[in-house]
Design a protein around this motif. Sequence first.
Motif, PDB file in Angstrom:
ATOM      1  N   ALA A  69       0.861  -1.184   0.000  1.00  0.00           N
ATOM      2  CA  ALA A  69       0.000   0.000   0.000  1.00  0.00           C
ATOM      3  C   ALA A  69       0.895   1.230   0.000  1.00  0.00           C
ATOM      4  CB  ALA A  69      -0.919   0.003   1.213  1.00  0.00           C
ATOM      5  N   ILE A  70       0.687   2.085  -0.986  1.00  0.00           N
ATOM      6  CA  ILE A  70       1.507   3.288  -1.114  1.00  0.00           C
ATOM      7  C   ILE A  70       0.593   4.490  -1.330  1.00  0.00           C
ATOM      8  CG2 ILE A  70       3.484   2.027  -2.035  1.00  0.00           C
ATOM      9  CD1 ILE A  70       2.719   3.124  -4.829  1.00  0.00           C
ATOM     10  N   LEU A  71       1.113   5.660  -1.035  1.00  0.00           N
ATOM     11  CA  LEU A  71       0.398   6.885  -1.350  1.00  0.00           C
ATOM     12  C   LEU A  71       0.673   7.258  -2.802  1.00  0.00           C
ATOM     13  CD1 LEU A  71       1.075   8.959   1.875  1.00  0.00           C
ATOM     14  CD2 LEU A  71      -1.090   7.898   1.192  1.00  0.00           C
ATOM     15  N   GLY A  72      -0.318   7.835  -3.443  1.00  0.00           N
ATOM     16  CA  GLY A  72      -0.157   8.276  -4.817  1.00  0.00           C
ATOM     17  C   GLY A  72       0.823   9.422  -4.921  1.00  0.00           C
ATOM     18  N   ASP A  73       1.192   9.727  -6.128  1.00  0.00           N
ATOM     19  CA  ASP A  73       2.084  10.854  -6.385  1.00  0.00           C
ATOM     20  C   ASP A  73       1.287  12.151  -6.273  1.00  0.00           C
ATOM     21  OD1 ASP A  73       4.922  11.447  -7.631  1.00  0.00           O
ATOM     22  OD2 ASP A  73       3.488  12.787  -8.618  1.00  0.00           O
ATOM     23  N   ARG A  74       1.935  13.183  -5.802  1.00  0.00           N
ATOM     24  CA  ARG A  74       1.247  14.463  -5.608  1.00  0.00           C
ATOM     25  C   ARG A  74       0.893  15.168  -6.919  1.00  0.00           C
ATOM     26  NH1 ARG A  74       1.505  15.630  -0.163  1.00  0.00           N
ATOM     27  NH2 ARG A  74       3.246  14.705   0.947  1.00  0.00           N
ATOM     28  N   THR A  75       1.652  14.918  -7.980  1.00  0.00           N
ATOM     29  CA  THR A  75       1.431  15.659  -9.221  1.00  0.00           C
ATOM     30  C   THR A  75       1.143  14.796 -10.441  1.00  0.00           C
ATOM     31  OG1 THR A  75       3.810  15.716  -9.686  1.00  0.00           O
ATOM     32  CG2 THR A  75       2.877  17.587  -8.460  1.00  0.00           C
ATOM     33  N   ASP A  76       1.548  13.541 -10.437  1.00  0.00           N
ATOM     34  CA  ASP A  76       1.399  12.688 -11.621  1.00  0.00           C
ATOM     35  C   ASP A  76       0.849  11.330 -11.209  1.00  0.00           C
ATOM     36  OD1 ASP A  76       1.612  11.174 -13.925  1.00  0.00           O
ATOM     37  OD2 ASP A  76       3.755  11.544 -14.215  1.00  0.00           O
ATOM     38  N   MET A  77      -0.424  11.094 -11.502  1.00  0.00           N
ATOM     39  CA  MET A  77      -1.045   9.841 -11.065  1.00  0.00           C
ATOM     40  C   MET A  77      -0.443   8.609 -11.740  1.00  0.00           C
ATOM     41  SD  MET A  77      -4.814   9.748 -12.734  1.00  0.00           S
ATOM     42  CE  MET A  77      -5.106   8.725 -14.148  1.00  0.00           C
ATOM     43  N   PHE A  78       0.272   8.813 -12.841  1.00  0.00           N
ATOM     44  CA  PHE A  78       0.862   7.670 -13.536  1.00  0.00           C
ATOM     45  C   PHE A  78       2.252   7.298 -13.028  1.00  0.00           C
ATOM     46  CE2 PHE A  78      -2.316   9.199 -16.560  1.00  0.00           C
ATOM     47  CZ  PHE A  78      -2.981   8.015 -16.829  1.00  0.00           C
ATOM     48  N   ARG A  79       2.882   8.161 -12.247  1.00  0.00           N
ATOM     49  CA  ARG A  79       4.248   7.878 -11.781  1.00  0.00           C
ATOM     50  C   ARG A  79       4.333   6.543 -11.009  1.00  0.00           C
ATOM     51  NH1 ARG A  79       6.562  12.852  -9.629  1.00  0.00           N
ATOM     52  NH2 ARG A  79       6.855  13.290 -11.823  1.00  0.00           N
ATOM     53  N   PRO A  80       3.451   6.285 -10.034  1.00  0.00           N
ATOM     54  CA  PRO A  80       3.540   4.974  -9.351  1.00  0.00           C
ATOM     55  C   PRO A  80       3.281   3.800 -10.299  1.00  0.00           C
ATOM     56  CG  PRO A  80       2.152   6.492  -8.100  1.00  0.00           C
ATOM     57  CD  PRO A  80       2.434   7.143  -9.418  1.00  0.00           C
ATOM     58  N   ILE A  81       2.423   4.003 -11.284  1.00  0.00           N
ATOM     59  CA  ILE A  81       2.146   2.942 -12.264  1.00  0.00           C
ATOM     60  C   ILE A  81       3.413   2.645 -13.062  1.00  0.00           C
ATOM     61  CG2 ILE A  81       0.752   2.310 -14.277  1.00  0.00           C
ATOM     62  CD1 ILE A  81      -0.889   2.513 -11.694  1.00  0.00           C
ATOM     63  N   GLU A  82       4.151   3.683 -13.440  1.00  0.00           N
ATOM     64  CA  GLU A  82       5.405   3.490 -14.165  1.00  0.00           C
ATOM     65  C   GLU A  82       6.418   2.722 -13.325  1.00  0.00           C
ATOM     66  OE1 GLU A  82       5.384   7.320 -17.179  1.00  0.00           O
ATOM     67  OE2 GLU A  82       6.194   7.592 -15.156  1.00  0.00           O
ATOM     68  N   GLU A  83       6.422   2.971 -12.020  1.00  0.00           N
ATOM     69  CA  GLU A  83       7.360   2.274 -11.129  1.00  0.00           C
ATOM     70  C   GLU A  83       6.947   0.825 -10.894  1.00  0.00           C
ATOM     71  OE1 GLU A  83       7.587   4.715  -7.625  1.00  0.00           O
ATOM     72  OE2 GLU A  83       8.401   6.424  -8.743  1.00  0.00           O
ATOM     73  N   ILE A  84       5.664   0.576 -10.723  1.00  0.00           N
ATOM     74  CA  ILE A  84       5.168  -0.775 -10.412  1.00  0.00           C
ATOM     75  C   ILE A  84       5.126  -1.654 -11.656  1.00  0.00           C
ATOM     76  CG2 ILE A  84       3.166  -2.086  -9.561  1.00  0.00           C
ATOM     77  CD1 ILE A  84       2.509   0.485  -7.853  1.00  0.00           C
ATOM     78  N   ARG A  85       4.786  -1.078 -12.814  1.00  0.00           N
ATOM     79  CA  ARG A  85       4.652  -1.815 -14.082  1.00  0.00           C
ATOM     80  C   ARG A  85       3.660  -2.968 -13.938  1.00  0.00           C
ATOM     81  NH1 ARG A  85       6.758   1.606 -17.656  1.00  0.00           N
ATOM     82  NH2 ARG A  85       7.403   0.088 -19.197  1.00  0.00           N
ATOM     83  N   PRO A  86       2.402  -2.669 -13.592  1.00  0.00           N
ATOM     84  CA  PRO A  86       1.432  -3.747 -13.375  1.00  0.00           C
ATOM     85  C   PRO A  86       0.983  -4.406 -14.677  1.00  0.00           C
ATOM     86  CG  PRO A  86       0.311  -1.651 -13.314  1.00  0.00           C
ATOM     87  CD  PRO A  86       1.797  -1.357 -13.428  1.00  0.00           C
ATOM     88  N   ASP A  87       0.497  -5.623 -14.536  1.00  0.00           N
ATOM     89  CA  ASP A  87      -0.133  -6.328 -15.653  1.00  0.00           C
ATOM     90  C   ASP A  87      -1.603  -5.929 -15.766  1.00  0.00           C
ATOM     91  OD1 ASP A  87       2.091  -8.268 -16.382  1.00  0.00           O
ATOM     92  OD2 ASP A  87       1.870  -8.616 -14.224  1.00  0.00           O
ATOM     93  N   ILE A  88      -2.200  -5.595 -14.625  1.00  0.00           N
ATOM     94  CA  ILE A  88      -3.626  -5.278 -14.554  1.00  0.00           C
ATOM     95  C   ILE A  88      -3.810  -4.074 -13.645  1.00  0.00           C
ATOM     96  CG2 ILE A  88      -5.896  -6.093 -13.771  1.00  0.00           C
ATOM     97  CD1 ILE A  88      -4.855  -8.967 -14.315  1.00  0.00           C
ATOM     98  N   ILE A  89      -4.701  -3.176 -14.048  1.00  0.00           N
ATOM     99  CA  ILE A  89      -5.160  -2.090 -13.187  1.00  0.00           C
ATOM    100  C   ILE A  89      -6.658  -2.280 -13.021  1.00  0.00           C
ATOM    101  CG2 ILE A  89      -5.489   0.400 -12.947  1.00  0.00           C
ATOM    102  CD1 ILE A  89      -2.973   0.748 -14.703  1.00  0.00           C
ATOM    103  N   THR A  90      -7.095  -2.352 -11.769  1.00  0.00           N
ATOM    104  CA  THR A  90      -8.534  -2.482 -11.530  1.00  0.00           C
ATOM    105  C   THR A  90      -9.096  -1.135 -11.092  1.00  0.00           C
ATOM    106  OG1 THR A  90      -8.250  -3.155  -9.220  1.00  0.00           O
ATOM    107  CG2 THR A  90      -8.357  -4.912 -10.878  1.00  0.00           C
ATOM    108  N   ILE A  91     -10.325  -0.899 -11.477  1.00  0.00           N
ATOM    109  CA  ILE A  91     -11.038   0.286 -11.026  1.00  0.00           C
ATOM    110  C   ILE A  91     -12.379  -0.164 -10.455  1.00  0.00           C
ATOM    111  CG2 ILE A  91      -9.876   1.992 -12.450  1.00  0.00           C
ATOM    112  CD1 ILE A  91     -11.979   1.723 -14.524  1.00  0.00           C
ATOM    113  N   GLY A  92     -12.821   0.536  -9.448  1.00  0.00           N
ATOM    114  CA  GLY A  92     -14.073   0.188  -8.795  1.00  0.00           C
ATOM    115  C   GLY A  92     -15.272   0.587  -9.634  1.00  0.00           C
TER     116      GLY A  92
END
Length: 148
Positions: A69-92
């Motif tokens: 569990a991490i906090l999102g980036d303050r300015t770029d919502m994609f920055r953590p995604i770039e670091e994690i490199r997920p196969d799947i992103i789920t949305i509610g």
Amino acid sequence: MTTRRVVATGTFDILHPGHLYYLSESKKLGDELYVIVARDANVKHKPHPILPEEQRRAMIAALKPVDHAILGDRTDMFRPIEEIRPDIITIGFNQYFDEEKLRSELAERGLHADVIRIGRYADGDLASSRLIVQRIIEARGGGNQPLG
């Protein structure tokens, strides 16, 4: 053997069964579940969270389906995604994301995760922080009675 990484995101203010359902269903899609918790300052589409961001992150980290569990980036919502490199992103089911637009923005950044919307938690009407707050106010009055 490669690990399938799944990312789930949200505000997670006042945990409820709908959150647990979303995270449990997300975890079923892969081996490792990363949860990105929205920063207080970035929550603009609904009322400001009641619980501070670090407390919300700690609560999410303590849940069984969650590996990270991490906090999102303050300015770029994609920055953590770039670091994690997920196969799947789920949305509610009630998150304000246009799935096609999200896929397009991911592809522009060289990210090729599947985007999967998790369905609604069907057991109960209190699977919403907003509805829980509303129910507390109705049950306890407008501040005249102690909440605890």
